[in-house]
Design an enzyme around this catalytic site. Sequence first.
Site, PDB file in Angstrom:
ATOM      1  N   HIS A 141       0.846  -1.200   0.000  1.00 11.21           N
ATOM      2  CA  HIS A 141       0.000   0.000   0.000  1.00 11.21           C
ATOM      3  C   HIS A 141       0.876   1.244   0.000  1.00 11.21           C
ATOM      4  O   HIS A 141       1.448   1.618   1.019  1.00 11.21           O
ATOM      5  CB  HIS A 141      -0.903  -0.039   1.236  1.00 11.21           C
ATOM      6  CG  HIS A 141      -1.844   1.112   1.336  1.00 11.21           C
ATOM      7  ND1 HIS A 141      -2.827   1.176   2.303  1.00 11.21           N
ATOM      8  CD2 HIS A 141      -1.975   2.264   0.613  1.00 11.21           C
ATOM      9  CE1 HIS A 141      -3.511   2.303   2.167  1.00 11.21           C
ATOM     10  NE2 HIS A 141      -3.013   2.981   1.156  1.00 11.21           N
ATOM     11  N   HIS A 176       3.192   1.828   6.097  1.00  9.97           N
ATOM     12  CA  HIS A 176       3.312   1.817   4.631  1.00  9.97           C
ATOM     13  C   HIS A 176       4.609   1.125   4.206  1.00  9.97           C
ATOM     14  O   HIS A 176       5.447   1.702   3.501  1.00  9.97           O
ATOM     15  CB  HIS A 176       3.263   3.243   4.075  1.00  9.97           C
ATOM     16  CG  HIS A 176       1.879   3.823   4.036  1.00  9.97           C
ATOM     17  ND1 HIS A 176       0.945   3.461   3.089  1.00  9.97           N
ATOM     18  CD2 HIS A 176       1.268   4.731   4.847  1.00  9.97           C
ATOM     19  CE1 HIS A 176      -0.177   4.132   3.301  1.00  9.97           C
ATOM     20  NE2 HIS A 176      -0.017   4.898   4.370  1.00  9.97           N
ATOM     21  N   HIS A 214      -2.195  16.360   1.702  1.00 12.60           N
ATOM     22  CA  HIS A 214      -2.325  15.568   2.918  1.00 12.60           C
ATOM     23  C   HIS A 214      -1.358  16.084   4.000  1.00 12.60           C
ATOM     24  O   HIS A 214      -1.737  16.260   5.159  1.00 12.60           O
ATOM     25  CB  HIS A 214      -2.029  14.108   2.591  1.00 12.60           C
ATOM     26  CG  HIS A 214      -2.330  13.161   3.703  1.00 12.60           C
ATOM     27  ND1 HIS A 214      -3.609  12.851   4.097  1.00 12.60           N
ATOM     28  CD2 HIS A 214      -1.508  12.436   4.512  1.00 12.60           C
ATOM     29  CE1 HIS A 214      -3.577  11.981   5.087  1.00 12.60           C
ATOM     30  NE2 HIS A 214      -2.313  11.718   5.368  1.00 12.60           N
TER      31      HIS A 214
END
Length: 423
Positions: A95, A151, A195
């Site tokens: 991911h 991650h 973000h």
Amino acid sequence: MNQLCEKKKMRVIICVVAALIFFGFIFFGYFCPSRMCGLSTKRPTPTNGFKYRDNIGKETIAGSKPRVAAGFKHDSLHRVYDFDEEGGDVMVFLHMQKTGGTYLGKHLVRDLGVSVPCTKTPERKKYNCKNALDREWLFSRYSVGWRCGLHADWTELKDCVERFLDKREEHHKRRYYYITILREPVARYLSEWRHVRRGATWKYAELKCNGREATLDEVPFCYDGDDWEGVTLDEFLSCDSNLANNRQARMLANLTKVGCYNKTFLPQSEREQIILESAKENLKNMAFFGLLEYVQETQYLFENTFNLMFEEDFIQLSETHISNVLLTNTQRQRIIQENYLDVQLYKYAKDLFQQRLNYIKKLDLGRSLVKVSPAEIRETGAKDKNIESSQKQDTVRKTIQLLWSSEQATKMPLSLSNKIGLD
């Protein structure tokens, strides 16, 4: 005398007729289609074929392999597995930030039609994805958490997944299927900037490689304090150690080949070339990857790759958090320059994705799939999700036709500037 001449003429005629028959067989054998001129009505048994169900539910044999487009070998395009969550198969989801991984990850745990679906746990954002033997079949953020690091990239997962599962459950033979999703680099970079601008960070990422974490000397923070809230795009672009730069290429590459995060290990140009080629190779060898800009095609490819169906259809969104971002030409060029490896990787990925899509469609010619919910699969005990619709009308929730023409496939747009998917 006349009789002798007649005999010679007869021999000549016989020889000519025999020659015509002989060469006729050769001609038809080479140039006439077998289905029109075959001497036998028996259907030949294909080599290296596979079975699927056609649109009337009858098993059919697929014959010769589809012609492979230039640039990729058959083994790079042929991705068809009978994923068996009860037999030791484990799906490992790599991911990467701001690529749509959250969207795909939620579909995997919420509505993928496996025999024992994931169940929600009391723990926030966690699902129990174990088979009947209490063994994990999905390794992802929503199933086991960030067990290999926040991650975790390809390098970290390859070093960690097996060891973690052996600690959690007794060692047994497993087959790992690595999957991921990529995003157009400019859109992904802008999404990460927005973000971070909101105050989010990934500063707790371990960045492990060769048994140790990256040091602050190797990867210094781009900001002082707890976060980088309010950072402008130009400031975001100006930090040389910003991990947003070429994130996809770096996270897909085997970093042990370049001395991990030690940038003095190799000259910069050589380091970058090795990272790019390693990322391409690892992506090509993955069981599956999708593209956020084509989520419906991604769903189609996933379902045909693993012989698993999603209960819900993927939805392509035309607007996201970055839809209202106005870029100057200078800023766009700077983003492309700072993400040159990602740009090259995405170009490669899009080409491979389209060729795998076309390849699957050729294998799938004349086939329609009937989508069945996980609950219906468990109720009927059906292992094969491609069932005959006339026999299952009372259990079918929806049907999608997956046959696209080759002409439609080749019209996949080259420019993605006006079609950006989910964050």
